[in-house]
Design a protein around this motif. Structure first.
Motif, mmCIF file in Angstrom:
data_model
loop_
_atom_site.group_PDB
_atom_site.id
_atom_site.type_symbol
_atom_site.label_atom_id
_atom_site.label_comp_id
_atom_site.label_asym_id
_atom_site.label_seq_id
_atom_site.Cartn_x
_atom_site.Cartn_y
_atom_site.Cartn_z
ATOM 1 N N ILE A 21 -7.268 7.497 -3.109
ATOM 2 C CA ILE A 21 -7.163 7.156 -1.699
ATOM 3 C C ILE A 21 -7.542 5.697 -1.536
ATOM 4 O O ILE A 21 -8.691 5.320 -1.728
ATOM 5 N N SER A 22 -6.593 4.897 -1.166
ATOM 6 C CA SER A 22 -6.819 3.462 -1.049
ATOM 7 C C SER A 22 -7.579 3.136 0.224
ATOM 8 O O SER A 22 -7.571 3.882 1.204
ATOM 9 N N GLN A 69 -5.608 -5.240 -6.138
ATOM 10 C CA GLN A 69 -6.472 -4.067 -6.107
ATOM 11 C C GLN A 69 -5.810 -2.922 -5.361
ATOM 12 O O GLN A 69 -5.860 -1.763 -5.781
ATOM 13 N N ALA A 70 -5.195 -3.224 -4.216
ATOM 14 C CA ALA A 70 -4.543 -2.173 -3.425
ATOM 15 C C ALA A 70 -3.389 -1.554 -4.182
ATOM 16 O O ALA A 70 -3.159 -0.345 -4.136
ATOM 17 N N SER A 71 -2.623 -2.365 -4.936
ATOM 18 C CA SER A 71 -1.511 -1.827 -5.718
ATOM 19 C C SER A 71 -2.004 -0.942 -6.841
ATOM 20 O O SER A 71 -1.417 0.103 -7.135
ATOM 21 N N GLU A 72 -3.108 -1.341 -7.495
ATOM 22 C CA GLU A 72 -3.661 -0.514 -8.567
ATOM 23 C C GLU A 72 -4.148 0.815 -8.031
ATOM 24 O O GLU A 72 -4.003 1.855 -8.682
ATOM 25 N N GLU A 73 -4.703 0.833 -6.830
ATOM 26 C CA GLU A 73 -5.152 2.090 -6.249
ATOM 27 C C GLU A 73 -3.981 3.029 -6.029
ATOM 28 O O GLU A 73 -4.074 4.230 -6.235
ATOM 29 N N LYS A 74 -2.856 2.493 -5.602
ATOM 30 C CA LYS A 74 -1.700 3.342 -5.349
ATOM 31 C C LYS A 74 -1.188 3.975 -6.627
ATOM 32 O O LYS A 74 -0.808 5.142 -6.646
ATOM 33 N N THR A 75 -1.173 3.200 -7.725
ATOM 34 C CA THR A 75 -0.661 3.750 -8.974
ATOM 35 C C THR A 75 -1.622 4.742 -9.582
ATOM 36 O O THR A 75 -1.228 5.595 -10.362
ATOM 37 N N THR A 94 -12.424 1.747 -3.686
ATOM 38 C CA THR A 94 -12.703 0.715 -2.704
ATOM 39 C C THR A 94 -12.056 -0.575 -3.121
ATOM 40 O O THR A 94 -11.953 -0.905 -4.292
ATOM 41 N N VAL A 95 -11.606 -1.327 -2.144
ATOM 42 C CA VAL A 95 -11.136 -2.666 -2.403
ATOM 43 C C VAL A 95 -12.343 -3.574 -2.376
ATOM 44 O O VAL A 95 -12.991 -3.720 -1.341
ATOM 45 N N PRO A 96 -12.729 -4.156 -3.484
ATOM 46 C CA PRO A 96 -13.970 -4.921 -3.520
ATOM 47 C C PRO A 96 -13.906 -6.130 -2.611
ATOM 48 O O PRO A 96 -12.985 -6.929 -2.683
ATOM 49 N N VAL A 97 -14.915 -6.256 -1.755
ATOM 50 C CA VAL A 97 -15.014 -7.394 -0.855
ATOM 51 C C VAL A 97 -16.388 -8.008 -1.052
ATOM 52 O O VAL A 97 -17.383 -7.429 -0.633
#
Length: 326
Positions: free
Chosen positions: A108-109, A98-104, A77-80
């Protein structure tokens, strides 16, 4: 002249070198299944060795048909965070990071721009079960025309003045564009407004008209219905492969518990400097070594191990792990 029955000295030395190479390859293999704690003590050489190592949960343990899959995909999850006293705590840069770290990390982003072009059933089920995550508490960037996305687009105003939430609308931090959640997951072709499905739309000047046209299209309504039906089935745990998934999870848990017991036994024998093997490798036979004897002893009091040895004796298992090879 009689043939030589025993190998020569050169052959002995060659065999010894090969055995040493094989032992060197296998050195440290057991440490993959053991995690170290912080507490250490010094050995006789002055080095530090772990004193309280615990067997870790092993999720992918077999190369056969016993365990067919692990819990495949991690939830990310992208923390909000919520606003505190009217102030926003998260910045746009933090969401992009955060989104870039999920991709690496191969997970599932939350960002729809990072979803694969071809979404399989398992991935779709995970995303639907997680649900759409609408980003609202960041400062949206301006484009070259000094326009930007607004949270008001998340609401649809009806002719009677009432407002409905567009739960299907997602904002992509990485691409600074919006996507349709259900069409991104279920669409097999470019529909009336393909940008909301595949590439994302960032035409902020005409966004109100784009969203209004999209949500009235037949393709969007069909995909929206598919989304809600799948979500209800997942909540009731009534998908077609739900029973298969339950069996695989139970099988995975079974092998994790078996390996935890065997690893604990290996630790005990190693700490006491006891020999593992005997003159044979057969369960419930004389001189089969300390390891198998302790496995048999454990089965007397442990129902799980008792059932495991029963399956081995009845040849119900192809791979069972109490052998010398593993």
């Amino acid at each position: 002249m009689a043939e030589r029955k025993k190998p020569s000295g050169a052959q002995y030395r060659k065999r010894k070198v090969e055995q040493q190479r094989e032992q060197e390859k296998q050195k440290g293999s057991l440490l993959k299944f053991i995690c170290r704690q912080d507490s250490t003590k010094e050995d006789s050489n002055g080095g530090q060795i772990p004193t309280d190592m615990e067997a870790e949960e092993i999720s992918n343990v077999v190369d056969n048909d016993n365990v067919m899959m692990s819990e495949t995909l991690s939830y990310s999850t992208v923390p909000v965070s919520h606003a505190d006293n009217g102030q926003l705590n998260n910045s746009l840069e933090e969401h992009v990071q955060q989104a870039s770290e999920e991709k690496t990390d191969n997970v599932i982003s939350q960002d729809p721009a990072l979803w694969p072009l071809l979404i399989n059933h398992n991935t779709r089920a995970i995303i639907v079960e997680r649900g759409p995550q609408q980003i609202k508490d960041i400062s949206f960037p301006n484009d070259k025309n000094n326009r930007k996305f607004s949270v008001f687009h998340y609401l649809r105003k009806l002719p009677n003045g009432k407002e409905l939430c567009r739960s299907w609308l997602l904002y992509s931090v990485l691409k600074d564009s919006v996507f349709c959640f259900c069409c991104k997951l279920f669409s097999m072709k470019a529909i009336g407004i393909p940008s909301l499905t595949h590439t994302g739309s960032s035409d902020w000047k005409n966004m109100a008209a784009i969203l209004s046209s999209h949500e009235k299209s037949p393709e969007h309504l069909q995909n929206y219905q598919k989304w809600k039906e799948l979500h209800q089935r997942l909540q009731r745990d009534s998908t077609i492969d739900a029973e298969i998934l339950r069996k695989m999870k139970n099988e995975k848990k079974y092998w994790q518990q078996i390996l935890k017991r065997l690893i604990a036994l290996v630790r005990v024998l190693g700490e006491q400097n006891l020999a593992f093997r005997g003159t044979n490798e057969t369960l419930y036979s004389a001189n089969n070594g300390n390891f198998l004897k302790f496995v048999q002893y454990l089965a007397i009091f442990d129902p799980l191990m008792n059932e495991h040895l029963r399956k081995i004796s009845n040849k119900e298992l192809h791979t069972h792990y109490p052998g010398k090879d593993i």
